[in-house]
Enzyme design. Structure first.
Site, PDB file in Angstrom:
ATOM      1  N   HIS A  71      55.009  73.812  27.138  1.00 21.56           N
ATOM      2  CA  HIS A  71      54.318  72.856  26.251  1.00 21.56           C
ATOM      3  C   HIS A  71      52.958  72.547  26.869  1.00 21.56           C
ATOM      4  O   HIS A  71      52.897  72.036  27.987  1.00 21.56           O
ATOM      5  CB  HIS A  71      55.135  71.569  26.106  1.00 21.56           C
ATOM      6  CG  HIS A  71      56.462  71.803  25.460  1.00 21.56           C
ATOM      7  ND1 HIS A  71      56.652  71.734  24.100  1.00 21.56           N
ATOM      8  CD2 HIS A  71      57.662  72.145  25.989  1.00 21.56           C
ATOM      9  CE1 HIS A  71      57.922  72.015  23.813  1.00 21.56           C
ATOM     10  NE2 HIS A  71      58.563  72.274  24.947  1.00 21.56           N
ATOM     11  N   ASN A 103      54.794  72.134  19.094  1.00 19.16           N
ATOM     12  CA  ASN A 103      54.910  70.697  18.794  1.00 19.16           C
ATOM     13  C   ASN A 103      53.700  69.899  19.273  1.00 19.16           C
ATOM     14  O   ASN A 103      53.813  68.938  20.025  1.00 19.16           O
ATOM     15  CB  ASN A 103      56.225  70.115  19.354  1.00 19.16           C
ATOM     16  CG  ASN A 103      56.318  70.221  20.863  1.00 19.16           C
ATOM     17  OD1 ASN A 103      55.673  71.055  21.482  1.00 19.16           O
ATOM     18  ND2 ASN A 103      57.121  69.359  21.458  1.00 19.16           N
ATOM     19  N   ASP A 160      60.936  74.088  18.354  1.00 20.18           N
ATOM     20  CA  ASP A 160      61.406  73.497  19.607  1.00 20.18           C
ATOM     21  C   ASP A 160      61.210  71.983  19.646  1.00 20.18           C
ATOM     22  O   ASP A 160      60.177  71.455  19.262  1.00 20.18           O
ATOM     23  CB  ASP A 160      60.696  74.127  20.808  1.00 20.18           C
ATOM     24  CG  ASP A 160      61.269  73.609  22.116  1.00 20.18           C
ATOM     25  OD1 ASP A 160      62.503  73.605  22.253  1.00 20.18           O
ATOM     26  OD2 ASP A 160      60.496  73.167  22.986  1.00 20.18           O
ATOM     27  N   ASP A 313      60.087  75.594  30.375  1.00 21.62           N
ATOM     28  CA  ASP A 313      60.097  74.430  29.473  1.00 21.62           C
ATOM     29  C   ASP A 313      59.239  73.302  30.068  1.00 21.62           C
ATOM     30  O   ASP A 313      59.602  72.128  30.049  1.00 21.62           O
ATOM     31  CB  ASP A 313      61.518  73.931  29.172  1.00 21.62           C
ATOM     32  CG  ASP A 313      61.545  73.018  27.934  1.00 21.62           C
ATOM     33  OD1 ASP A 313      60.497  72.868  27.258  1.00 21.62           O
ATOM     34  OD2 ASP A 313      62.622  72.446  27.645  1.00 21.62           O
ATOM     35  N   HIS A 317      54.311  64.789  30.681  1.00 19.18           N
ATOM     36  CA  HIS A 317      54.319  63.422  30.140  1.00 19.18           C
ATOM     37  C   HIS A 317      53.533  62.503  31.062  1.00 19.18           C
ATOM     38  O   HIS A 317      53.549  62.683  32.280  1.00 19.18           O
ATOM     39  CB  HIS A 317      55.747  62.896  30.003  1.00 19.18           C
ATOM     40  CG  HIS A 317      56.485  63.503  28.859  1.00 19.18           C
ATOM     41  ND1 HIS A 317      56.156  63.262  27.539  1.00 19.18           N
ATOM     42  CD2 HIS A 317      57.531  64.366  28.830  1.00 19.18           C
ATOM     43  CE1 HIS A 317      56.963  63.939  26.758  1.00 19.18           C
ATOM     44  NE2 HIS A 317      57.810  64.631  27.506  1.00 19.18           N
TER      45      HIS A 317
HETATM   46 ZN   LIG Z   1      63.659  72.418  23.483  1.00 20.72          ZN
HETATM   47 ZN   LIG Z   2      60.559  72.805  25.052  1.00 13.83          ZN
END
Ligand SMILES: [Zn+2]
Ligand SMILES: [Zn+2]
Length: 433
Positions: A71, A103, A160, A313, A317
């Protein structure tokens, strides 16, 4: 990344890993104008002031790593990470290709957003490939124009963060994807089953008084999607597999000839849910870090070849999203910079999995799944190479993190295997002190 001229590079006496053929051998590598021009013993180059020499004695020399689940928060959440900063964190971790999840805000569900990522990728330290959404706005209601998006450069499709709860729609997505032979990357979670859960449902959720997320949440969706893939012939990839039941289902589906692959994350293979007793919110991830039994099943799955890849992954944050109560904290850990160290420490040092096998999980195998020409060292190709000192052990410290966000589950861990330099797109883009 300054300047356009690519310096020639000579890597001396490294233990070169060839995951494609399961081989390793000691060799030099000469990179001229960004292209791998020679691989062999005792390469000597006429004195050239402009050459960069890398002494790789006692180091392994691997194809640059391929991370198929990242991400980068760009566009929309640039205070957490950008394509540029994420790529810098990636190359520090030895990763030269990443696939980034859709996302973002706006969601990567249109041709213009796919182009946006591809354009940013050109200026980034590593190659960044966009994964586009399966449903518009990730809302699980309408299929995106997957064919067109793939033509524009989307490498795969994923919602996702969510599963597509509507089974009929998911079946339609799969049937549509087969027309173009698209890759569907599936986050498997029955959201009604996981509900408000925070950590793995089991002994530790009970004693800590935290709401649990049952393995059933993943397993139900995996079972559904295997059923739909079997019927539709779609090519599915289960990402961040975390349960013993999931490993068993993927194994069986592979035996039956379902077109299925899967990856696991470094944190799911490194930790079990006893780590949650620290109440460290960096351990709050989805799917949750599961029981020791699940963790061992993942490792067994790697040994048996059921698991095809390790993917980070990487989920950046802000401190404000993590320095709060366990209930309010966001799900996710950053993971690009520790992908290799965590995998190497657990799988090679502890589990004695061979280096070519381990390296294949982060190079050639994810490259094959994504259908890209990466994850190998070949004469005549643009150099994407990572050099790792396997003897070096390093404690992961917050102040050394390159990623814009610092929420690493590995802070305080000592990891073996330190990336000492990374060559990406033919350029030396990272070198440790
Ligand atoms: Zn996921
Ligand atoms: Zn993810």
């Amino acid at each position: 990344m300054k300047g356009n001229k690519k310096k020639n590079i000579l890597i001396k006496s490294g233990r070169v890993i060839d995951p494609q053929h399961g081989k390793e051998f000691v060799s030099d590598i000469y990179i001229k104008d960004g292209i791998i021009s020679k691989v062999g013993e005792n390469i000597s180059i006429k004195e050239d002031d402009d050459i960069v020499k890398i002494n790789a004695e006692n180091c392994i020399v691997s194809p640059g790593f391929v991370d198929m689940h990242v991400h980068l928060r760009d566009p929309g959440f640039e205070d957490e990470e950008t394509i540029e900063t994420g790529a810098l964190a990636a190359v520090k971790g030895g990763i030269t290709t990443v696939a980034c999840m859709p996302n973002t805000r706006p969601v990567i569900d249109s041709q213009s957003l796919v182009k946006y990522v591809l354009e940013k990728s050109l200026e980034s330290a590593c190659t960044v490939l966009p994964v586009a959404a399966m449903t518009a706005g990730l809302e699980g209601k309408h299929i995106t124009e997957m064919g067109l998006l793939a033509e524009t450069g989307a490498i795969g499709f994923s919602d996702d963060g969510n599963s597509v709860n509507d089974s009929r729609l998911m079946y339609e997505i799969m049937r549509y994807s087969t027309q173009f032979d698209l890759l569907l990357i599936l986050h498997e979670e029955d959201s009604l089953m996981s509900g408000e859960g925070l950590i793995h449902e089991g002994y530790f959720s009970t004693i800590l008084g935290l709401e649990g997320i049952s393995s059933l949440s993943d397993d139900l969706m995996i079972a559904r999607d295997i059923t739909l893939a079997r019927r539709s012939g779609a090519r599915i990839h289960i990402t961040h597999l975390s349960t013993k039941g999931g490993v068993e289902m993927v194994r069986k589906a592979k035996e039956e000839g379902v077109r299925i692959t899967c990856d696991i994350t470094p944190h799911h293979l490194f930790f079990n849910d006893s780590s949650l007793t620290s109440f460290n919110t960096n351990f709050k991830v989805k799917p949750p870090i599961r029981s020791e039994e699940d963790r061992l099943a993942l490792i067994e799955g790697i040994k048996e070849g059921v698991i095809d890849a390790i993917a980070s992954d990487h989920a950046p944050h802000l401190d404000t999203e993590k320095n709060t109560t366990f209930k309010l904290a966001s799900f996710g850990t950053i993971s690009l910079e520790t992908l290799f160290g965590a995998s190497f420490s657990k799988l090679y040092i502890e589990e004695k999995i061979s280096l070519p096998k381990l390296i294949s999980l982060i190079t050639i195998s994810p490259a094959r799944i994504l259908g890209i020409d990466a994850g190998k060292i070949e004469v005549g190709k643009v150099a994407n190479i990572t050099v790792i000192d396997t003897e070096k052990e390093e404690e992961i410290k917050r102040e050394n993190i390159v990623s814009k966000s610092k929420n690493s589950v590995f802070i305080g861990q000592k990891l073996k295997g330190k990336v000492i330099c990374t060559i990406s797109k033919g350029k030396l883009v990272y070198r440790s002190e």
